[in-house]
Write a protein that holds these residues in place. Structure first.
Motif, PDB file in Angstrom:
ATOM      1  N   UNK A 168      11.509 -33.397 -17.244  1.00 21.80           N
ATOM      2  CA  UNK A 168      10.969 -32.197 -17.903  1.00 21.80           C
ATOM      3  C   UNK A 168      10.118 -31.371 -16.940  1.00 21.80           C
ATOM      4  N   UNK A 169       9.292 -32.040 -16.143  1.00 23.77           N
ATOM      5  CA  UNK A 169       8.424 -31.321 -15.203  1.00 23.77           C
ATOM      6  C   UNK A 169       9.251 -30.647 -14.110  1.00 23.77           C
ATOM      7  N   UNK A 170      10.293 -31.292 -13.663  1.00 25.88           N
ATOM      8  CA  UNK A 170      11.177 -30.670 -12.671  1.00 25.88           C
ATOM      9  C   UNK A 170      11.853 -29.434 -13.269  1.00 25.88           C
ATOM     10  N   UNK A 171      12.268 -29.542 -14.531  1.00 29.39           N
ATOM     11  CA  UNK A 171      12.902 -28.412 -15.196  1.00 29.39           C
ATOM     12  C   UNK A 171      11.931 -27.246 -15.347  1.00 29.39           C
ATOM     13  N   UNK A 172      10.667 -27.550 -15.662  1.00 33.16           N
ATOM     14  CA  UNK A 172       9.660 -26.504 -15.788  1.00 33.16           C
ATOM     15  C   UNK A 172       9.475 -25.780 -14.456  1.00 33.16           C
ATOM     16  N   UNK A 173       9.358 -26.522 -13.373  1.00 29.91           N
ATOM     17  CA  UNK A 173       9.178 -25.890 -12.056  1.00 29.91           C
ATOM     18  C   UNK A 173      10.404 -25.072 -11.680  1.00 29.91           C
ATOM     19  N   UNK A 174      11.583 -25.598 -11.970  1.00 29.90           N
ATOM     20  CA  UNK A 174      12.814 -24.840 -11.707  1.00 29.90           C
ATOM     21  C   UNK A 174      12.815 -23.531 -12.492  1.00 29.90           C
ATOM     22  N   UNK A 175      12.327 -23.560 -13.719  1.00 31.50           N
ATOM     23  CA  UNK A 175      12.285 -22.351 -14.553  1.00 31.50           C
ATOM     24  C   UNK A 175      11.342 -21.302 -13.971  1.00 31.50           C
ATOM     25  N   UNK A 176      10.204 -21.746 -13.404  1.00 35.02           N
ATOM     26  CA  UNK A 176       9.270 -20.803 -12.778  1.00 35.02           C
ATOM     27  C   UNK A 176       9.928 -20.123 -11.577  1.00 35.02           C
ATOM     28  N   UNK A 177      10.635 -20.894 -10.786  1.00 40.91           N
ATOM     29  CA  UNK A 177      11.315 -20.341  -9.603  1.00 40.91           C
ATOM     30  C   UNK A 177      12.370 -19.319 -10.031  1.00 40.91           C
ATOM     31  N   UNK A 178      13.129 -19.668 -11.058  1.00 38.66           N
ATOM     32  CA  UNK A 178      14.179 -18.749 -11.540  1.00 38.66           C
ATOM     33  C   UNK A 178      13.561 -17.496 -12.152  1.00 38.66           C
ATOM     34  N   UNK A 179      12.437 -17.655 -12.857  1.00 36.68           N
ATOM     35  CA  UNK A 179      11.760 -16.507 -13.459  1.00 36.68           C
ATOM     36  C   UNK A 179      11.378 -15.473 -12.405  1.00 36.68           C
ATOM     37  N   UNK A 180      10.979 -15.950 -11.232  1.00 41.45           N
ATOM     38  CA  UNK A 180      10.569 -15.049 -10.152  1.00 41.45           C
ATOM     39  C   UNK A 180      11.737 -14.651  -9.253  1.00 41.45           C
ATOM     40  N   UNK A 181      12.936 -15.118  -9.606  1.00 43.60           N
ATOM     41  CA  UNK A 181      14.164 -14.787  -8.848  1.00 43.60           C
ATOM     42  C   UNK A 181      14.050 -15.201  -7.372  1.00 43.60           C
ATOM     43  N   UNK A 182      13.469 -16.362  -7.156  1.00 49.55           N
ATOM     44  CA  UNK A 182      13.332 -16.905  -5.802  1.00 49.55           C
ATOM     45  C   UNK A 182      14.375 -18.009  -5.610  1.00 49.55           C
TER      46      UNK A 182
END
Length: 410
Positions: A168-182
């Protein structure tokens, strides 16, 4: 070499094992070197000098020093961390996310200016506020952001369920990266392990040095097996993962002057490194689940609540060099054997397979210097009569099934 006080972990730092020795060690075991610059007592100049020493072939002081020490060719160290856990007040160099993000940007900018080939790992905190600040300020110039995960408990299900908290924590961090389009920024799970028994502050008070010689059991190994399965699922975004540590201090290998003990976690690494493939395949699993409120890490520092935690997990991989389909299956039931139906209709499998099983009578069993082989891997051959078959998985076990293919998947 100068001997110095280690005022963080206690004892004396002899400096007998330095940069050259570490890189030679990495080459010997076939590992990619990963160095981390100090943001506590270090400076940007020191980081640049270190990078020059390891990676450059220029007529300058530190490149010349490497050659003088008998290493004429640059080491080409690829991975460079900028600081470590500086979000925590236990770290020398503790600072705010804004302060760190600016330091990170400067270090990455100037280090890449002298060696554009390096990959920079930023300090992540498993905290959305910190991670967003770092990604927004320096995301364009970094290559990875880190996340650390330590878990474990005397309770069996609290320990193994932590796998899905990590996912779950890995998914959350992945979502932050995708949100910023990085999209170029990947995740480095560059510290993970079981750690809940040895408290650093208590050990320092009692011994004057922190050794962290945590004992490991089968339950901890099944947690590690689950982490591998989760990392297979997340391998598109999590492109670095590092157990911390390897020997003695939180080590999957224990040594003394007379012997070496391979912990159950070591056997999980052996199985996944040497008996699974490099290409992830899809796997659909149907299994019963449970809900849990758990405490983890030392003194239950981490608490989490999860639903739909599986009793069975696994992954499927393909090893091209051996033309082998590899199934990794973890039965998390504490006291229940399960018959698992496997459908290989999409594969042209041979009639014989190899089954490797890690298990013991009790999930609290471990290996030590008096009992080196209490928890071990059993290997057997098994017939594959048809493409749909059943296999029995003993309770609290990891099973790897190696299935030779008649035709290549490539």
């Amino acid at each position: 070499r100068p001997r110095r006080l280690n005022y963080v972990w206690g004892g004396i730092e002899t400096n007998e094992f330095g940069t050259d020795e570490f890189i030679a060690y990495c080459k010997t075991i076939g590992a990619e070197t990963y160095l981390a610059t100090s943001l506590g007592t270090g400076t940007l100049d020191e980081a640049i000098n270190w990078l020059e020493y390891t990676n450059l072939d220029t007529p300058t002081e530190y490149a010349h020093l490497r050659k003088q020490y008998g290493n004429p060719e640059p080491y080409q160290v690829k991975y460079w961390g900028i600081g470590n856990e500086v979000y925590g007040d236990w770290q020398v160099g503790h600072c705010s996310a804004t302060e760190y993000a600016e330091k990170l940007r400067q270090y990455a900018l100037f280090m890449k200016s002298i060696d554009p080939s390096i990959k920079v790992i930023a300090v992540g905190a498993d905290n959305p506020e910190w991670d967003l600040t770092v990604l927004k300020h320096a995301g364009k110039i970094i290559d990875f952001i880190s996340i650390h995960q330590y878990h474990g408990s005397e309770n069996y299900y609290d320990t193994v369920a932590a796998v899905y908290y990590i996912e779950e924590r890995l998914q959350l961090l992945e979502s932050l990266i995708k949100h910023l389009k990085l999209d170029h920024v990947k995740i480095a799970l560059d510290e993970w392990n079981v750690w809940y028994q040895v408290l650093p502050e208590k050990e320092m008070a009692e011994k004057g040095i922190v050794l962290l010689e945590e004992p490991y059991t089968l339950k901890d190994a099944l947690f590690a097996a689950g982490v591998f399965c989760a990392l297979h699922r997340k391998c598109d975004s999590v492109q670095m993962a590092n157990l911390a540590q390897m020997v003695n201090a939180l080590g999957m290998i224990k040594t003394n002057s007379q012997a070496m003990a391979l912990t159950p976690i070591y056997h999980v690494f052996d199985l996944f490194v040497n008996h699974t493939g490099k290409t992830r395949l899809g796997m659909d699993i149907s299994t019963d689940t449970y809900s849990i409120k758990a405490k983890s890490f030392f003194e239950g520092h981490i608490s989490f609540q999860l639903d739909n935690v599986p009793y069975l997990d696994g992954s499927a991989t393909y090893e091209e060099n051996r033309n082998m389909l590899c199934l990794s299956l973890v039965n998390y039931y504490l006291d229940k054997n399960i018959d698992v139906k496997i459908d290989l209709s999409d594969f042209d499998v041979a009639e014989n397979a190899t089954c490797l099983e890690l298990n013991s009578n009790d999930v609290m069993d471990g290996n030590d210097f008096e009992n080196l082989n209490r928890v071990h891997v059993n290997t057997r051959k098994m017939a594959i009569p048809k493409k749909e078959f059943s296999i029995q998985l003993p309770s609290h076990s990891l099973t790897i099934v190696e299935l030779p293919l008649r035709t290549s998947l490539k």
